[in-house]
Design a protein around this motif. Structure first.
Motif, mmCIF file in Angstrom:
data_model
loop_
_atom_site.group_PDB
_atom_site.id
_atom_site.type_symbol
_atom_site.label_atom_id
_atom_site.label_comp_id
_atom_site.label_asym_id
_atom_site.label_seq_id
_atom_site.Cartn_x
_atom_site.Cartn_y
_atom_site.Cartn_z
ATOM 1 N N ARG A 77 0.878 -1.177 0.000
ATOM 2 C CA ARG A 77 0.000 0.000 0.000
ATOM 3 C C ARG A 77 0.907 1.216 0.000
ATOM 4 O O ARG A 77 1.883 1.269 0.752
ATOM 5 N N VAL A 78 0.613 2.188 -0.841
ATOM 6 C CA VAL A 78 1.471 3.359 -0.993
ATOM 7 C C VAL A 78 0.695 4.617 -0.629
ATOM 8 O O VAL A 78 -0.434 4.822 -1.079
ATOM 9 N N TYR A 79 1.324 5.447 0.190
ATOM 10 C CA TYR A 79 0.772 6.740 0.573
ATOM 11 C C TYR A 79 1.841 7.760 0.236
ATOM 12 O O TYR A 79 2.949 7.684 0.761
ATOM 13 N N ASP A 80 1.522 8.685 -0.655
ATOM 14 C CA ASP A 80 2.564 9.613 -1.073
ATOM 15 C C ASP A 80 2.116 11.061 -1.021
ATOM 16 O O ASP A 80 0.943 11.369 -1.071
ATOM 17 N N SER A 81 3.114 11.904 -0.854
ATOM 18 C CA SER A 81 2.945 13.343 -0.951
ATOM 19 C C SER A 81 4.166 13.854 -1.683
ATOM 20 O O SER A 81 5.032 13.067 -2.071
ATOM 21 N N LEU A 82 4.287 15.118 -1.829
ATOM 22 C CA LEU A 82 5.353 15.651 -2.666
ATOM 23 C C LEU A 82 6.745 15.247 -2.196
ATOM 24 O O LEU A 82 7.577 14.878 -2.992
ATOM 25 N N GLY A 83 7.008 15.246 -0.905
ATOM 26 C CA GLY A 83 8.361 14.948 -0.439
ATOM 27 C C GLY A 83 8.501 13.687 0.374
ATOM 28 O O GLY A 83 9.600 13.344 0.819
ATOM 29 N N THR A 84 7.402 12.935 0.569
ATOM 30 C CA THR A 84 7.432 11.742 1.404
ATOM 31 C C THR A 84 6.590 10.647 0.771
ATOM 32 O O THR A 84 5.520 10.909 0.243
ATOM 33 N N VAL A 85 7.087 9.425 0.837
ATOM 34 C CA VAL A 85 6.325 8.256 0.417
ATOM 35 C C VAL A 85 6.380 7.255 1.558
ATOM 36 O O VAL A 85 7.442 7.006 2.136
ATOM 37 N N VAL A 86 5.213 6.689 1.898
ATOM 38 C CA VAL A 86 5.125 5.667 2.932
ATOM 39 C C VAL A 86 4.620 4.394 2.277
ATOM 40 O O VAL A 86 3.588 4.404 1.595
ATOM 41 N N TYR A 87 5.356 3.317 2.467
ATOM 42 C CA TYR A 87 4.944 2.003 1.989
ATOM 43 C C TYR A 87 4.541 1.165 3.190
ATOM 44 O O TYR A 87 5.318 1.029 4.133
ATOM 45 N N ALA A 88 3.335 0.610 3.155
ATOM 46 C CA ALA A 88 2.892 -0.359 4.149
ATOM 47 C C ALA A 88 2.859 -1.702 3.417
ATOM 48 O O ALA A 88 2.077 -1.881 2.473
ATOM 49 N N VAL A 89 3.729 -2.627 3.832
ATOM 50 C CA VAL A 89 3.948 -3.844 3.061
ATOM 51 C C VAL A 89 3.786 -5.087 3.931
ATOM 52 O O VAL A 89 4.336 -5.154 5.026
ATOM 53 N N ALA A 90 3.044 -6.047 3.420
ATOM 54 C CA ALA A 90 3.009 -7.386 4.021
ATOM 55 C C ALA A 90 4.071 -8.184 3.276
ATOM 56 O O ALA A 90 4.047 -8.271 2.047
ATOM 57 N N GLU A 91 5.024 -8.736 4.023
ATOM 58 C CA GLU A 91 6.176 -9.392 3.412
ATOM 59 C C GLU A 91 6.345 -10.817 3.933
ATOM 60 O O GLU A 91 5.991 -11.116 5.068
ATOM 61 N N ALA A 92 6.926 -11.649 3.093
ATOM 62 C CA ALA A 92 7.354 -12.987 3.502
ATOM 63 C C ALA A 92 8.878 -12.941 3.571
ATOM 64 O O ALA A 92 9.544 -12.623 2.586
ATOM 65 N N HIS A 93 9.435 -13.222 4.757
ATOM 66 C CA HIS A 93 10.886 -13.233 4.957
ATOM 67 C C HIS A 93 11.355 -14.680 4.998
ATOM 68 O O HIS A 93 11.003 -15.422 5.909
ATOM 69 N N GLN A 94 12.136 -15.064 4.003
ATOM 70 C CA GLN A 94 12.611 -16.439 3.874
ATOM 71 C C GLN A 94 14.125 -16.483 4.084
ATOM 72 O O GLN A 94 14.860 -15.871 3.316
ATOM 73 N N PRO A 95 14.584 -17.179 5.124
ATOM 74 C CA PRO A 95 16.032 -17.353 5.278
ATOM 75 C C PRO A 95 16.603 -18.036 4.038
ATOM 76 O O PRO A 95 15.973 -18.955 3.487
ATOM 77 N N ALA A 96 17.761 -17.589 3.589
ATOM 78 C CA ALA A 96 18.353 -18.088 2.352
ATOM 79 C C ALA A 96 18.590 -19.595 2.374
ATOM 80 O O ALA A 96 18.444 -20.268 1.364
ATOM 81 N N ALA A 97 18.939 -20.140 3.522
ATOM 82 C CA ALA A 97 19.268 -21.561 3.608
ATOM 83 C C ALA A 97 18.059 -22.415 3.971
ATOM 84 O O ALA A 97 18.190 -23.595 4.233
ATOM 85 N N SER A 98 16.878 -21.843 3.965
ATOM 86 C CA SER A 98 15.699 -22.566 4.440
ATOM 87 C C SER A 98 14.704 -22.806 3.310
ATOM 88 O O SER A 98 14.553 -21.989 2.416
ATOM 89 N N THR A 99 14.026 -23.938 3.397
ATOM 90 C CA THR A 99 12.928 -24.207 2.471
ATOM 91 C C THR A 99 11.612 -24.288 3.234
ATOM 92 O O THR A 99 10.588 -24.650 2.689
ATOM 93 N N GLY A 100 11.658 -23.936 4.510
ATOM 94 C CA GLY A 100 10.471 -24.003 5.359
ATOM 95 C C GLY A 100 9.531 -22.839 5.121
ATOM 96 O O GLY A 100 9.638 -22.097 4.148
ATOM 97 N N VAL A 101 8.615 -22.670 6.046
ATOM 98 C CA VAL A 101 7.619 -21.611 5.975
ATOM 99 C C VAL A 101 8.286 -20.275 6.291
ATOM 100 O O VAL A 101 8.975 -20.140 7.300
ATOM 101 N N PRO A 102 8.098 -19.281 5.429
ATOM 102 C CA PRO A 102 8.692 -17.965 5.704
ATOM 103 C C PRO A 102 7.999 -17.268 6.872
ATOM 104 O O PRO A 102 6.854 -17.574 7.196
#
Length: 148
Positions: A77-102
């Motif tokens: 989700r992006v909220y922007d104005s002339l000098g500022t942008v705010v990103y609200a992000v749902a992310e999946a963080h996956q360890p590089a050596a893992s194949t499990g659930v992020p």
């Protein structure tokens, strides 16, 4: 407003560069994306508060040493104005050596336009509760989108 359209797209380029630098485990590249001010702050998903560029470098450096991570943005989700942008992000963080659930993380990125470039001024990450992560994943699997 076409003049501003490219301005805000450039903020997305900074966010993408951040994701790539994290995947590359490059603390120098990550730090090059931050605002050159000591009021920069970062709240990590584990609750650690980092204030100032030196502390941010040290804290993120420890995380990079512990384990490389790939971040996949699932909903932005992006909220922007002339000098500022705010990103609200749902992310999946996956360890590089893992194949499990992020790990599912909510992250807010605050970027400011400084000297012709978009820079990160603040990051606030928090772990998504397990029940919410399950609901989020189910909606994505059923093609509903994460927030419908």
């Amino acid at each position: 407003m076409p003049r501003f359209a490219r301005l805000f797209e450039a903020a997305a380029d900074t966010l993408n560069a951040y994701y790539q630098a994290v995947a590359d485990n490059s603390i120098d590249t990550v730090m090059s994306l931050w605002l050159d001010e000591e009021f920069a702050t970062c709240v990590c998903a584990d609750g650690t508060h980092l204030h100032g560029l030196e502390n941010i470098r040290a804290g993120l450096g420890k995380q990079f040493e512990a384990q490389a991570v790939t971040i996949e943005p699932l909903d932005i989700r992006v909220y922007d104005s002339l000098g500022t942008v705010v990103y609200a992000v749902a992310e999946a963080h996956q360890p590089a050596a893992s194949t499990g659930v992020p790990r599912m993380i909510y992250t807010t990125y605050v970027m400011v336009h400084e000297r012709g470039e978009w820079r990160i001024a603040h990051i606030h990450a928090s772990v998504m509760p397990a029940e919410t992560a399950g609901q989020f994943a189910a909606k994505l699997r059923h093609g509903q989108g994460p927030l419908h």
